[in-house]
Design a protein around this motif. Structure first.
Motif, PDB file in Angstrom:
ATOM      1  N   PRO A 253       8.887  35.937  99.705  1.00 54.43           N
ATOM      2  CA  PRO A 253       9.261  37.129 100.460  1.00 54.43           C
ATOM      3  C   PRO A 253      10.725  37.058 100.896  1.00 54.43           C
ATOM      4  N   LEU A 254      11.465  38.090 100.558  1.00 53.09           N
ATOM      5  CA  LEU A 254      12.875  38.168 100.937  1.00 53.09           C
ATOM      6  C   LEU A 254      13.009  39.166 102.080  1.00 53.09           C
ATOM      7  N   LEU A 255      13.438  38.656 103.243  1.00 52.22           N
ATOM      8  CA  LEU A 255      13.595  39.459 104.448  1.00 52.22           C
ATOM      9  C   LEU A 255      15.064  39.831 104.612  1.00 52.22           C
ATOM     10  N   ALA A 256      15.310  41.011 105.152  1.00 48.61           N
ATOM     11  CA  ALA A 256      16.691  41.486 105.269  1.00 48.61           C
ATOM     12  C   ALA A 256      16.971  42.052 106.646  1.00 48.61           C
ATOM     13  N   VAL A 257      18.207  41.834 107.091  1.00 49.05           N
ATOM     14  CA  VAL A 257      18.745  42.476 108.295  1.00 49.05           C
ATOM     15  C   VAL A 257      20.105  43.043 107.923  1.00 49.05           C
ATOM     16  N   ILE A 258      20.280  44.352 108.078  1.00 48.69           N
ATOM     17  CA  ILE A 258      21.578  44.997 107.889  1.00 48.69           C
ATOM     18  C   ILE A 258      21.834  45.769 109.169  1.00 48.69           C
ATOM     19  N   SER A 259      22.756  45.284 109.983  1.00 48.44           N
ATOM     20  CA  SER A 259      22.823  45.824 111.331  1.00 48.44           C
ATOM     21  C   SER A 259      24.105  45.417 112.038  1.00 48.44           C
ATOM     22  N   ARG A 260      24.462  46.185 113.050  1.00 45.76           N
ATOM     23  CA  ARG A 260      25.392  45.671 114.044  1.00 45.76           C
ATOM     24  C   ARG A 260      24.688  44.543 114.789  1.00 45.76           C
ATOM     25  N   LEU A 261      25.368  43.450 114.972  1.00 45.24           N
ATOM     26  CA  LEU A 261      24.742  42.288 115.608  1.00 45.24           C
ATOM     27  C   LEU A 261      24.907  42.409 117.117  1.00 45.24           C
ATOM     28  N   THR A 262      24.019  43.197 117.708  1.00 47.54           N
ATOM     29  CA  THR A 262      24.050  43.466 119.138  1.00 47.54           C
ATOM     30  C   THR A 262      22.649  43.335 119.712  1.00 47.54           C
TER      31      THR A 262
ATOM     32  N   GLY B 230      29.309  41.871 114.868  1.00 46.56           N
ATOM     33  CA  GLY B 230      28.995  42.334 116.214  1.00 46.56           C
ATOM     34  C   GLY B 230      29.445  41.366 117.280  1.00 46.56           C
ATOM     35  N   GLU B 231      28.557  41.087 118.229  1.00 45.74           N
ATOM     36  CA  GLU B 231      28.890  40.211 119.344  1.00 45.74           C
ATOM     37  C   GLU B 231      29.174  38.799 118.818  1.00 45.74           C
ATOM     38  N   PRO B 232      30.295  38.195 119.208  1.00 45.13           N
ATOM     39  CA  PRO B 232      30.665  36.878 118.677  1.00 45.13           C
ATOM     40  C   PRO B 232      29.576  35.823 118.839  1.00 45.13           C
ATOM     41  N   ALA B 233      28.896  35.802 119.973  1.00 46.07           N
ATOM     42  CA  ALA B 233      27.846  34.796 120.186  1.00 46.07           C
ATOM     43  C   ALA B 233      26.701  34.970 119.192  1.00 46.07           C
TER      44      ALA B 233
ATOM     45  N   GLN C 138      27.836  33.804 115.706  1.00 45.11           N
ATOM     46  CA  GLN C 138      27.799  32.344 115.620  1.00 45.11           C
ATOM     47  C   GLN C 138      26.373  31.831 115.531  1.00 45.11           C
ATOM     48  N   ALA C 139      25.442  32.479 116.221  1.00 45.96           N
ATOM     49  CA  ALA C 139      24.043  32.065 116.153  1.00 45.96           C
ATOM     50  C   ALA C 139      23.513  32.168 114.730  1.00 45.96           C
ATOM     51  N   TRP C 140      23.901  33.221 114.004  1.00 45.00           N
ATOM     52  CA  TRP C 140      23.458  33.347 112.617  1.00 45.00           C
ATOM     53  C   TRP C 140      24.101  32.301 111.725  1.00 45.00           C
ATOM     54  N   ARG C 141      25.354  31.976 111.988  1.00 45.72           N
ATOM     55  CA  ARG C 141      25.989  30.905 111.196  1.00 45.72           C
ATOM     56  C   ARG C 141      25.255  29.579 111.426  1.00 45.72           C
ATOM     57  N   THR C 142      24.820  29.348 112.651  1.00 45.51           N
ATOM     58  CA  THR C 142      24.064  28.129 112.972  1.00 45.51           C
ATOM     59  C   THR C 142      22.736  28.107 112.235  1.00 45.51           C
TER      60      THR C 142
ATOM     61  N   ALA D 179      25.841  36.794 106.134  1.00 49.83           N
ATOM     62  CA  ALA D 179      27.066  37.420 105.637  1.00 49.83           C
ATOM     63  C   ALA D 179      27.674  38.219 106.796  1.00 49.83           C
ATOM     64  N   ILE D 180      28.566  37.578 107.533  1.00 50.91           N
ATOM     65  CA  ILE D 180      29.166  38.202 108.713  1.00 50.91           C
ATOM     66  C   ILE D 180      30.352  39.030 108.248  1.00 50.91           C
ATOM     67  N   GLN D 181      30.035  40.230 107.796  1.00 50.57           N
ATOM     68  CA  GLN D 181      31.041  41.103 107.201  1.00 50.57           C
ATOM     69  C   GLN D 181      30.483  42.520 107.091  1.00 50.57           C
ATOM     70  N   PHE D 182      31.354  43.457 106.707  1.00 46.62           N
ATOM     71  CA  PHE D 182      30.949  44.825 106.425  1.00 46.62           C
ATOM     72  C   PHE D 182      31.155  45.061 104.947  1.00 46.62           C
ATOM     73  N   ASP D 183      30.076  45.377 104.223  1.00 47.79           N
ATOM     74  CA  ASP D 183      30.160  45.519 102.775  1.00 47.79           C
ATOM     75  C   ASP D 183      29.068  46.496 102.341  1.00 47.79           C
TER      76      ASP D 183
END
Length: 236
Positions: A52-61, A90-93, A96-100, A112-116
Motif C-alpha cells: 500500500p502506497l500512502l500519500a500526503v500532498i499538503s501545506r505542512l501545517t 510549511g511550518e519549519p518544525a 523537519q519532523a518529516w525529514r526525521t 519531498a519538502i518542495q512544491f512540484d
C-alpha cells in the motif's frame, strides 16, 4: 454524498490524459495504475514492490492535521509493510519532523519538502490511499483530486471532507474513502489499519470503492448549477 458547491478541473486532473503520468489509465483499466506506482517508486528510490502506497500532498501545517499524522505514524510504520510519500512545504518544525521520519524509515518514507505540481499528479496516480486528516476544512480540493485518480482518501470527517468523501460501509459496499470523527492519533491509526487491511485482503471491494470514487461528479458544471439554483431561490 451530501450536497456541495465545490469542484475541480476534471480535464486537468484526468488520469486518462494527464501528460505527467508514466502510463495513463481509466476507471475501466485500473491495472495500468500499478505501472505509475512502479514509476514513482523508481523515481523516489523506494523499493519497487506491491505494498500500500500512502500519500500526503499538503501545506505542512497544524490546520491540515499534519501534527496528528506525525503523532499517529510511528507505531503504524513499525507494524505495517507500507510506503508513504509526503509532498509539501510549511511550518519549519513540521518539515523537519518529516525529514526525521525519512531518516528513520528510509525504505518506507519519502519526504519531498518542495512544491512540484507534476510530482503531485504523479503521486495522486501512484498512491492507493490519500491521507488528509485536517483539523478543520471548509472546502478541500485534494481529496477530490485523489478520488479522481483512484486514490482513496482517509479524512477527518469535517467540513468539505465530510461533504465529499462517503465513508466505506462494510455491509453495503458503498463508499469512496474512509473517515473518522474522533480527532485522536489512535483513532486515525485504527482507520488507517482498516483501509490497509481492506487493500490487502479484499481486492474486489477495493476496486469497487475505486470505481465509486473515480466516477463521482466533481466537475464545475454541477457546482455551477447548484449556485444557479440557490441564486434563483434567493431572487424569488
Amino acid at each position: 454524498i451530501a450536497s456541495y458547491s465545490i469542484g475541480i478541473d476534471t480535464q486537468v486532473y484526468d488520469p486518462a490524459t494527464d501528460p505527467a503520468l508514466k502510463v495513463n489509465y481509466t476507471v475501466k483499466d485500473l491495472k495500468s495504475k500499478r505501472l505509475d506506482k512502479r514509476a514513482l517508486q523508481r523515481r523516489l528510490g523506494l523499493p519497487e514492490k506491491n505494498v500500500p502506497l500512502l500519500a500526503v500532498i499538503s501545506r505542512l501545517t497544524r490546520q491540515k492535521g499534519i501534527d496528528l499524522l506525525l503523532d499517529s505514524l510511528d507505531p503504524f510504520l513499525q507494524r505495517q509493510d507500507v510506503q508513504l510519500v509526503v509532498l509539501g512545504t510549511g511550518e519549519p518544525a513540521l518539515e523537519q519532523a518529516w525529514r526525521t521520519y525519512q531518516q528513520a524509515y528510509p525504505q518506507k518514507v519519502v519526504a519531498a519538502i518542495q512544491f512540484d505540481t507534476q510530482l503531485a499528479q504523479q503521486i495522486y496516480a501512484a498512491s492507493d490511499l490519500f491521507l488528509m486528516p485536517s483539523a478543520f476544512e471548509p472546502c478541500g480540493l485534494s481529496q477530490m483530486m485523489a478520488m479522481h485518480y483512484g486514490s482513496l482518501p482517509v479524512v477527518h470527517a469535517v467540513g468539505g471532507l465530510r461533504d465529499t468523501v462517503l465513508p466505506y460501509n462494510q455491509y453495503t459496499g458503498q463508499g469512496t474513502g474512509f473517515s473518522f470523527d474522533d480527532y485522536r492519533p489512535e483513532v486515525f491509526r485504527k482507520m488507517l489499519t482498516v483501509a490497509v487491511n481492506l487493500y490487502r485482503h479484499d481486492p474486489q471491494i477495493w476496486r469497487q470503492l475505486q470505481h465509486q470514487a473515480m466516477t463521482c461528479d466533481f466537475g464545475w458544471e454541477r457546482s455551477a448549477q447548484q449556485y444557479r439554483t440557490t441564486y434563483l431561490k434567493l431572487m424569488r
